[in-house]
Design a protein around this motif. Sequence first.
Motif, mmCIF file in Angstrom:
data_model
loop_
_atom_site.group_PDB
_atom_site.id
_atom_site.type_symbol
_atom_site.label_atom_id
_atom_site.label_comp_id
_atom_site.label_asym_id
_atom_site.label_seq_id
_atom_site.Cartn_x
_atom_site.Cartn_y
_atom_site.Cartn_z
ATOM 1 N N ASP A 47 0.832 -1.204 0.000
ATOM 2 C CA ASP A 47 0.000 0.000 0.000
ATOM 3 C C ASP A 47 0.869 1.258 0.000
ATOM 4 O O ASP A 47 0.534 2.253 -0.662
ATOM 5 C CB ASP A 47 -0.915 0.001 1.232
ATOM 6 C CG ASP A 47 -1.836 1.218 1.266
ATOM 7 O OD1 ASP A 47 -2.738 1.295 0.408
ATOM 8 O OD2 ASP A 47 -1.625 2.093 2.129
ATOM 9 N N LEU A 48 1.987 1.224 0.741
ATOM 10 C CA LEU A 48 2.889 2.372 0.753
ATOM 11 C C LEU A 48 3.425 2.660 -0.645
ATOM 12 O O LEU A 48 3.432 3.817 -1.095
ATOM 13 C CB LEU A 48 4.049 2.120 1.723
ATOM 14 C CG LEU A 48 5.169 3.171 1.717
ATOM 15 C CD1 LEU A 48 4.614 4.553 2.060
ATOM 16 C CD2 LEU A 48 6.273 2.782 2.690
ATOM 17 N N VAL A 49 3.870 1.611 -1.340
ATOM 18 C CA VAL A 49 4.382 1.789 -2.702
ATOM 19 C C VAL A 49 3.295 2.370 -3.604
ATOM 20 O O VAL A 49 3.539 3.284 -4.420
ATOM 21 C CB VAL A 49 4.903 0.454 -3.265
ATOM 22 C CG1 VAL A 49 5.257 0.596 -4.743
ATOM 23 C CG2 VAL A 49 6.115 -0.015 -2.480
ATOM 24 N N LYS A 50 2.077 1.873 -3.445
ATOM 25 C CA LYS A 50 0.950 2.353 -4.251
ATOM 26 C C LYS A 50 0.686 3.836 -3.992
ATOM 27 O O LYS A 50 0.478 4.615 -4.930
ATOM 28 C CB LYS A 50 -0.292 1.527 -3.921
ATOM 29 C CG LYS A 50 -1.541 1.957 -4.661
ATOM 30 C CD LYS A 50 -2.730 1.092 -4.258
ATOM 31 C CE LYS A 50 -4.005 1.566 -4.957
ATOM 32 N NZ LYS A 50 -5.173 0.734 -4.547
ATOM 33 N N GLN A 51 0.722 4.230 -2.725
ATOM 34 C CA GLN A 51 0.454 5.623 -2.377
ATOM 35 C C GLN A 51 1.601 6.544 -2.809
ATOM 36 O O GLN A 51 1.373 7.707 -3.157
ATOM 37 C CB GLN A 51 0.207 5.759 -0.873
ATOM 38 C CG GLN A 51 -0.986 4.978 -0.352
ATOM 39 C CD GLN A 51 -2.272 5.326 -1.072
ATOM 40 O OE1 GLN A 51 -2.444 6.445 -1.564
ATOM 41 N NE2 GLN A 51 -3.181 4.361 -1.152
ATOM 42 N N VAL A 52 2.830 6.027 -2.780
ATOM 43 C CA VAL A 52 3.973 6.808 -3.265
ATOM 44 C C VAL A 52 3.798 7.104 -4.752
ATOM 45 O O VAL A 52 4.001 8.246 -5.206
ATOM 46 C CB VAL A 52 5.298 6.062 -3.009
ATOM 47 C CG1 VAL A 52 6.445 6.693 -3.798
ATOM 48 C CG2 VAL A 52 5.630 6.066 -1.522
ATOM 49 N N GLU A 53 3.416 6.090 -5.519
ATOM 50 C CA GLU A 53 3.194 6.281 -6.954
ATOM 51 C C GLU A 53 2.103 7.316 -7.209
ATOM 52 O O GLU A 53 2.256 8.216 -8.053
ATOM 53 C CB GLU A 53 2.814 4.953 -7.599
ATOM 54 C CG GLU A 53 3.949 3.955 -7.698
ATOM 55 C CD GLU A 53 3.493 2.663 -8.372
ATOM 56 O OE1 GLU A 53 2.460 2.095 -7.951
ATOM 57 O OE2 GLU A 53 4.164 2.228 -9.313
ATOM 58 N N ALA A 54 0.993 7.177 -6.478
ATOM 59 C CA ALA A 54 -0.132 8.090 -6.683
ATOM 60 C C ALA A 54 0.226 9.520 -6.289
ATOM 61 O O ALA A 54 -0.139 10.488 -6.969
ATOM 62 C CB ALA A 54 -1.342 7.598 -5.882
ATOM 63 N N THR A 55 0.964 9.667 -5.196
ATOM 64 C CA THR A 55 1.348 11.002 -4.719
ATOM 65 C C THR A 55 2.270 11.693 -5.707
ATOM 66 O O THR A 55 2.092 12.878 -6.031
ATOM 67 C CB THR A 55 2.030 10.896 -3.339
ATOM 68 O OG1 THR A 55 1.104 10.360 -2.391
ATOM 69 C CG2 THR A 55 2.490 12.256 -2.862
ATOM 70 N N LEU A 56 3.271 10.975 -6.200
ATOM 71 C CA LEU A 56 4.203 11.570 -7.161
ATOM 72 C C LEU A 56 3.508 11.903 -8.482
ATOM 73 O O LEU A 56 3.823 12.914 -9.124
ATOM 74 C CB LEU A 56 5.370 10.615 -7.406
ATOM 75 C CG LEU A 56 6.345 10.457 -6.231
ATOM 76 C CD1 LEU A 56 7.372 9.376 -6.534
ATOM 77 C CD2 LEU A 56 7.046 11.786 -5.927
ATOM 78 N N LYS A 57 2.562 11.067 -8.876
ATOM 79 C CA LYS A 57 1.806 11.339 -10.105
ATOM 80 C C LYS A 57 1.033 12.639 -9.964
ATOM 81 O O LYS A 57 0.990 13.462 -10.890
ATOM 82 C CB LYS A 57 0.867 10.178 -10.391
ATOM 83 C CG LYS A 57 0.095 10.329 -11.697
ATOM 84 C CD LYS A 57 -0.781 9.098 -11.957
ATOM 85 C CE LYS A 57 -1.552 9.258 -13.265
ATOM 86 N NZ LYS A 57 -2.415 8.064 -13.535
ATOM 87 N N GLU A 58 0.411 12.831 -8.796
ATOM 88 C CA GLU A 58 -0.348 14.052 -8.557
ATOM 89 C C GLU A 58 0.568 15.275 -8.532
ATOM 90 O O GLU A 58 0.244 16.327 -9.110
ATOM 91 C CB GLU A 58 -1.102 13.931 -7.229
ATOM 92 C CG GLU A 58 -1.771 15.203 -6.752
ATOM 93 C CD GLU A 58 -2.872 15.692 -7.682
ATOM 94 O OE1 GLU A 58 -3.187 16.897 -7.645
ATOM 95 O OE2 GLU A 58 -3.410 14.864 -8.457
ATOM 96 N N MET A 59 1.722 15.162 -7.874
ATOM 97 C CA MET A 59 2.650 16.288 -7.795
ATOM 98 C C MET A 59 3.223 16.620 -9.176
ATOM 99 O O MET A 59 3.398 17.795 -9.523
ATOM 100 C CB MET A 59 3.770 15.965 -6.805
ATOM 101 C CG MET A 59 3.276 15.768 -5.370
ATOM 102 S SD MET A 59 4.559 15.244 -4.215
ATOM 103 C CE MET A 59 5.427 16.791 -3.957
ATOM 104 N N ASP A 60 3.519 15.581 -9.963
ATOM 105 C CA ASP A 60 4.038 15.808 -11.319
ATOM 106 C C ASP A 60 3.015 16.524 -12.191
ATOM 107 O O ASP A 60 3.367 17.366 -13.032
ATOM 108 C CB ASP A 60 4.426 14.489 -11.973
ATOM 109 C CG ASP A 60 5.667 13.874 -11.360
ATOM 110 O OD1 ASP A 60 6.459 14.624 -10.758
ATOM 111 O OD2 ASP A 60 5.845 12.644 -11.477
ATOM 112 N N SER A 61 1.736 16.185 -12.011
ATOM 113 C CA SER A 61 0.689 16.759 -12.855
ATOM 114 C C SER A 61 0.556 18.262 -12.646
ATOM 115 O O SER A 61 0.129 18.986 -13.550
ATOM 116 C CB SER A 61 -0.651 16.079 -12.569
ATOM 117 O OG SER A 61 -1.121 16.395 -11.262
#
Length: 390
Positions: free
Chosen positions: A355-369
């Motif tokens: 779940d941590l890895v999943k949330q890291v991916e989602a967080t970075l995707k949002e910040m990149d956007s």
Amino acid sequence: MSKIPLKNPQMPNPENEEVSSDPAELAEQVKYLKNQLYKVTRSIAHVRESGLDEGEVRGVYPNLVMSDMFQACWEKFFRFMDVEPRFVAPSSEHCKVNAEDMIALCDDKTIGMVAIMGNHYTGHYDPVWDLDEALTKLNKEKGYQIGLHVDAASGGFIAPFQPEVPAWDFRLPNVLSISASGHKFGASVCGTGWVVFRERTDLAEHVAVSVSYLGGDADSYTLNFSRLDPAHVHVCMMYDVCMTACLHQWFLRSHTHCYSFAGTGKKRFVIMDDGDTACLPVVSARLNPDLRLPFTDIDFQHQLSEQHWYVSGYSLRFEHPISKMLLPLFNDTPKSATMFRVVVKSNLTRELAEDLVKQVEATLKEMDSQGTGFKMKHKAAKLAHRPSVC
């Protein structure tokens, strides 16, 4: 009026530094200069009143040599005990001191050397075995009696279960004392800790204060005179021993995945920890500075916390205990740099890790956007942010 030198020749001298245009940098330099001016003024006044020279007024200050990746207890020690800190700044590549740099700071005023078994940034162990060998040679050549204290606050209940770690404890002749905390990695309640001495004679008798007015005789070695309930201490020790066995299974953990940044071919993260063995069970990294992202690791920490995950973000700098100046933590990294750290505790399951890895991916995707918009959106908050190391 004669110029009075600074007490510590290692301290940064603003006269030899370029003047920064950053308001925060200028404020720090002004703070440092005011502090030094106050000390010099007091010293001059005392010299004139007593007829003594500078050396007689200041006296002889003992010094202690250690890494600049120290914890808060050492800052208190330097302030309360009038001991001069002599810090070695490691490189960001190795994140631990080497014997040559530590020995170079020793002299006939050095009362000891400190090795950190598991710094709280990257989890690296200082090479106690190398420091011991170098001290043996130095003491023999110079006639010194410099000993080693091992600050195993974080690694004291980790390193004993890692057979690949060389001897770091009382098996080495120059190790005179070891400190360890029981509450690290969630293995005990806060406030549980010990200092173990090699021999009873290494703990000076005059340090203890004998107290008889609390119903019986007792020796107190603490600064604040807190008196722990003996039952509390014993329960914490038993809990520590039981939980350490649970921690053992998490030593061989995986790194946070190094995702490539889309379109650049560059790695998203720069891994800073010491791998899977002979170190603390932590994952330390920083967002790749080559990507020139419009956000920092501390921004990443705040964004990830919205997903109910707390990952510690740090600025790679520290405040000098005496001069109060903010200095770079590493000798090859600016003090404006940042990093983050994930602590692996015994309650981390595979499901939680995924779940941590999943949330890291989602967080970075949002910040990149958000791109540069993220920087403008959080500009005021970033200027007000002054992270502290804990």
